[in-house]
Design a protein around this motif. Structure first.
Motif, PDB file in Angstrom:
ATOM      1  N   ILE A  71     -52.003 -13.698  76.121  1.00  0.00           N
ATOM      2  CA  ILE A  71     -52.273 -15.027  76.656  1.00  0.00           C
ATOM      3  C   ILE A  71     -52.499 -15.976  75.484  1.00  0.00           C
ATOM      4  N   SER A  81     -50.677 -23.572  78.592  1.00  0.00           N
ATOM      5  CA  SER A  81     -49.652 -23.482  79.620  1.00  0.00           C
ATOM      6  C   SER A  81     -48.339 -22.991  79.018  1.00  0.00           C
ATOM      7  N   GLU A  82     -47.656 -22.111  79.719  1.00  0.00           N
ATOM      8  CA  GLU A  82     -46.381 -21.592  79.229  1.00  0.00           C
ATOM      9  C   GLU A  82     -45.309 -22.669  79.208  1.00  0.00           C
ATOM     10  N   SER A  83     -45.418 -23.636  80.104  1.00  0.00           N
ATOM     11  CA  SER A  83     -44.375 -24.655  80.213  1.00  0.00           C
ATOM     12  C   SER A  83     -44.426 -25.690  79.097  1.00  0.00           C
ATOM     13  N   GLU A  85     -47.286 -25.699  76.619  1.00  0.00           N
ATOM     14  CA  GLU A  85     -48.223 -25.270  75.576  1.00  0.00           C
ATOM     15  C   GLU A  85     -49.435 -26.184  75.459  1.00  0.00           C
TER      16      GLU A  85
END
Length: 239
Positions: A71, A81-83, A85
């Motif tokens: 993570i 956030s993965e989308s 950062e």
């Protein structure tokens, strides 16, 4: 312990021909200095493997020694956030769940970085909404306003209106009925309403009720944590 390729074949129930092929390939790779898996280290004394030598044979199974996490977090341990950062509000990750602190190779000391360093940092900086906190103590004021304060103690208050708590008065407050007081860093706190909320159990409070619990508290916490939780002292402990 088995003797030779024949002993290995019997113990593992494999063919001797397969062992000749496997160990033959290993000996050739060691001689050349590399194998089909790009291995380049073949310690001296470990090859060539001879057909008639003695072998110690056993089964090896995988175990979880350390979880690398994954993570993504920022320097304040906010989960990214993965989308895009960007930090996800209110979400943190520390310890083996977090990733990104290892670089190209995990060092043993990184475990302390993940757990202790980031854990302490988050503990010190995590915002705690006042609305979510229990009314732990009354605002410091006159001694008469403090639940459980005796008249004798009230008469010792200084001109500022903040009572000075004697060790004798402190010792009278060890139970819920008497109000549970604890001295920490020279200040006396009423922790009666926090007893059942303490993550470590009520004994973490009741074991030091009516005494100076600073040493006990400092063993696992720090003064900054006490202040960040919104505790208000009743008054200073008399020297």
């Amino acid at each position: 312990k088995v003797q030779g390729f024949d002993g290995i074949a019997d113990y593992l129930n494999v063919s001797v021909d397969a062992l000749h092929k496997t160990f033959g390939d290993y000996n050739e790779a060691a001689k050349a200095g590399h194998d089909a898996f790009n291995r380049t280290v073949f310690p001296a004394g470990h090859w060539p493997v001879e057909e008639d030598e003695e072998f110690l044979v056993g089964f090896i199974v995988p175990v979880i020694h350390y979880t690398m996490g994954g993570i993504a977090i920022d320097p304040d341990a906010h989960v990214l956030s993965e989308s895009d950062e960007q930090p996800i509000p209110g979400l943190y990750a520390i310890g083996e769940a977090s990733g990104g602190v290892h670089g190209d190779n995990r060092l043993a000391g990184n475990s302390l970085l993940e757990c202790t360093v980031f854990g302490r940092h988050v503990g010190l900086t995590l915002p705690v909404a006042q609305s979510q906190q229990s009314p732990l103590v009354a605002e410091a004021g006159s001694a008469a306003d403090v639940p459980g304060m005796t008249e004798a103690a009230a008469s010792t208050k200084p001109e500022s209106g903040v009572p000075v708590i004697s060790a004798e008065e402190l010792s009278k407050h060890k139970t819920r009925e008497q109000r549970t007081w604890v001295a920490l860093y020279g200040q006396v706190y009423d922790l009666t309403d926090y007893i059942d909320e303490h993550p470590g159990g009520p004994e973490a409070v009741t074991d030091v009720a009516g005494i100076d619990g600073t040493e006990h508290f400092a063993a696992v916490h720090n003064r900054e944590m006490l202040e960040s939780m919104g505790f208000e002292p009743i008054g200073p402990l008399a020297g």
